[in-house]
Design an enzyme around this catalytic site. Structure first.
Site, short mmCIF file in Angstrom:
data_model
loop_
_atom_site.label_atom_id
_atom_site.label_comp_id
_atom_site.label_asym_id
_atom_site.label_seq_id
_atom_site.Cartn_x
_atom_site.Cartn_y
_atom_site.Cartn_z
CB THR A 61 -32.04 -4.37 -8.60
OG1 THR A 61 -31.38 -3.76 -9.72
CG2 THR A 61 -33.48 -3.88 -8.56
CB ALA A 62 -31.88 -7.98 -4.59
CE LYS B 89 -40.73 -1.52 -13.50
NZ LYS B 89 -39.61 -1.96 -14.40
CD GLU C 116 -34.24 -16.64 -9.57
OE1 GLU C 116 -32.99 -16.49 -9.67
OE2 GLU C 116 -35.01 -16.63 -10.53
N GLY D 299 -34.08 -10.73 -10.25
CA GLY D 299 -33.18 -9.82 -10.95
C GLY D 299 -31.80 -9.81 -10.33
CB SER D 300 -29.10 -7.39 -10.72
OG SER D 300 -29.59 -6.14 -10.25
CD GLU E 179 -26.30 -13.66 -13.20
OE1 GLU E 179 -27.00 -14.67 -13.24
OE2 GLU E 179 -26.67 -12.58 -12.67
CB CYS F 118 -31.06 -16.84 -13.17
SG CYS F 118 -32.56 -17.84 -12.97
#
Length: 487
Positions: free
Chosen positions: A238-239, A181, A256, A234-235, A384, A289
């Site tokens: 969301t994780a 995705k 990650e 990602g963020s 971040e 990142c």
């Protein structure tokens, strides 16, 4: 061209999903826009739970045959995929530049060659993957890596194809099937990868690509009981949602996530080297990142470091990423630009000083920014930004430097500039980070473990660590002389 094909810089890209070896269109679409100039790239099939379920079903159906395929044959096909990437390297580079705004020269010279290398490395690592047998009271222990099953791989927009194949390649090498995705802001090269993989002979259903919004198809993928691994870059927010979704099935996760990495500059450092490392943090318009966005500089050299940094950063050229002379391109999306500027303006309102930058440019470009007079507990130091925004703080002692470096909720990477090897050893041993660079930056080897500590991630990938994640690691114990001849 067909109604499901768009053209980017002369390259045809299919806008449909790739499921079970076939192109599948959705009834709805989403718009893909170039960050370079805001131009429309095309309308992309917008996946729903129905397409997500179809992709998982295709991956499940293809898994037994692919898992049973001999290692050497899987490796051969992955090398063929790498061949296809290299054959279409220029097309992949220009399409990705138009889609995410990163430098074309970087895509040509580094990023797309790394895509091919991802496939070759894990194909070759597969063929030498083994653990020496060992004995326990005369019994033989044999360790093996069994394919786990369908894997959902959710990838970001800052290096779309490279970071996707960093996951796809080991998952396929391990004998798993994949549902990829890609980020909705950068879907195009994932579609091209599907074409390349099919041409290389990857069987139908082994690689599936589903496009769309995570909010609409994410849960359908990550909560599916037939999915056996989930890898996400990602963020942090969301994780957390993905982890909650996966929890019902105890699906193993590799995450990650974000970073707020420090660059520690000691008085004994080569200041020219330190400044070069510092300016490099503007790479990809700060959308990296691993970037060392917090400069921690020893008080006695802070003024000179800042002077040299300002001079060096002033030589950077910001503009169209397709131009060979450009050093900094645009940021990915108007929403991201708003986020970046919000961080900066709140910091300035709280007392920070913009040594350089501190404002938007034209379009989706943000001026390279360095902020000083920032408090350790301030938002700009702790959160971040993911843009070309750096902060500078000073320290007096080595202990203070380590304390400041570790004083965030993140722990992805750290960079250290010093001329004292003993200090380097002491400091790096105390830094909370998945990767530490000493007097260098962004030197990466695929056999090394990669991942973050704290809120920067869960798990490690790279080399055997990738196979440990994408496989069920089995130990078989055999008794001595336990065989009977049944004649």
């Amino acid at each position: 061209m067909t109604e499901h094909t768009l053209t980017v810089a002369g390259v045809a890209v299919d806008t449909r999903h790739w499921i079970g070896g076939e192109r599948v269109a959705s009834t709805e679409t989403f718009t893909d826009v170039s960050p370079i100039d805001g131009s429309l790239l095309g309308e992309i099939s917008r996946g729903t739970a129905m397409e997500a379920a179809a992709a998982v079903a295709a991956a499940k159906a293809a898994f037994p045959a692919w898992a049973a395929t001999h290692r050497a044959e899987r490796a051969r096909i992955l090398h063929a995929v790498a061949d296809g990437v290299e054959k279409r390297l220029e097309e992949l580079a220009i399409v990705e530049t138009c889609d995410n705004g990163a430098l074309l020269r970087s895509h040509r010279r580094g990023v797309m060659p790394r895509v091919a290398h991802n496939f070759r490395f894990f194909a070759d690592w597969l063929l030498k993957l083994e653990h020496e047998d060992f004995e326990t009271r005369g019994h033989t222990n044999h360790v093996s890596w069994d394919p786990a099953g369908p894997c959902v791989l959710i990838t970001p927009w800052n290096a779309p194809l490279m970071l996707a194949t960093w996951k796809v390649a080991p998952a396929l090498a391990a004998g798993n099937t994949v549902i990829l995705k890609p980020a909705e802001w950068t879907p195009l090269t994932a579609s091209l990868l599907a074409d390349i993989a099919a041409e290389a002979g990857l069987p139908a259903g082994v690689l599936n690509v589903v496009q769309g919004y995570g909010s609409e198809i994410g849960d359908a993928l990550t909560s599916h009981p037939d999915v056996r691994r989930i890898s996400f870059t990602g963020s942090v927010p969301t994780a957390k949602r993905i982890a909650a979704s996966a929890a019902a099935n105890l699906t193993p996760l590799s995450l990650e996530l974000g970073g707020k990495s420090p660059l520690l500059v000691f008085a004994d450092a080569d200041l020219d080297l330190a400044v070069d490392l510092a300016v490099e943090q503007y790479d990809n318009a700060g959308q990296v990142c691993l970037a060392a966005t917090r400069f921690l500089v020893q008080e006695s050299v802070a003024e000179e470091f800042t002077r040299r940094f300002v001079a060096k950063a002033g030589q950077l050229t910001q503009g169209d990423p397709r131009d060979e002379a450009t050093d900094i391109g645009p940021n990915i999306h108007p929403r991201q630009l708003e986020k970046i500027d919000g961080f900066v303006q709140r910091a300035i309102a709280a007392g920070a000083r913009a040594v350089i930058g501190g404002h938007r440019g034209d379009g989706q470009y943000y001026a390279p920014t360095l902020l000083t007079d920032v408090a350790q507990d301030s938002e700009i130091v702790q959160e971040e930004v993911f843009g070309p925004v750096l902060t500078l703080q000073t320290f007096a002692t080595e202990d203070e430097a380590v304390r400041l470096a570790n004083d965030t909720r993140f722990g992805l990477a750290a960079t250290l500039a010093t001329g004292d090897p003993e200090r380097a050893e002491r400091v790096t041993a105390q830094l909370v980070a998945g990767t530490v660079w000493t007097n260098c930056f962004f030197v990466r080897d695929l056999q090394a473990p990669f991942g973050g500590s704290r809120h920067s991630g869960v798990g490690r990938e790279g080399g055997t660590w990738s196979f440990d994640f994408y496989c069920d690691v089995k130990n078989t114990v055999t008794a001595p002389n336990g065989w009977r001849n049944h004649g």
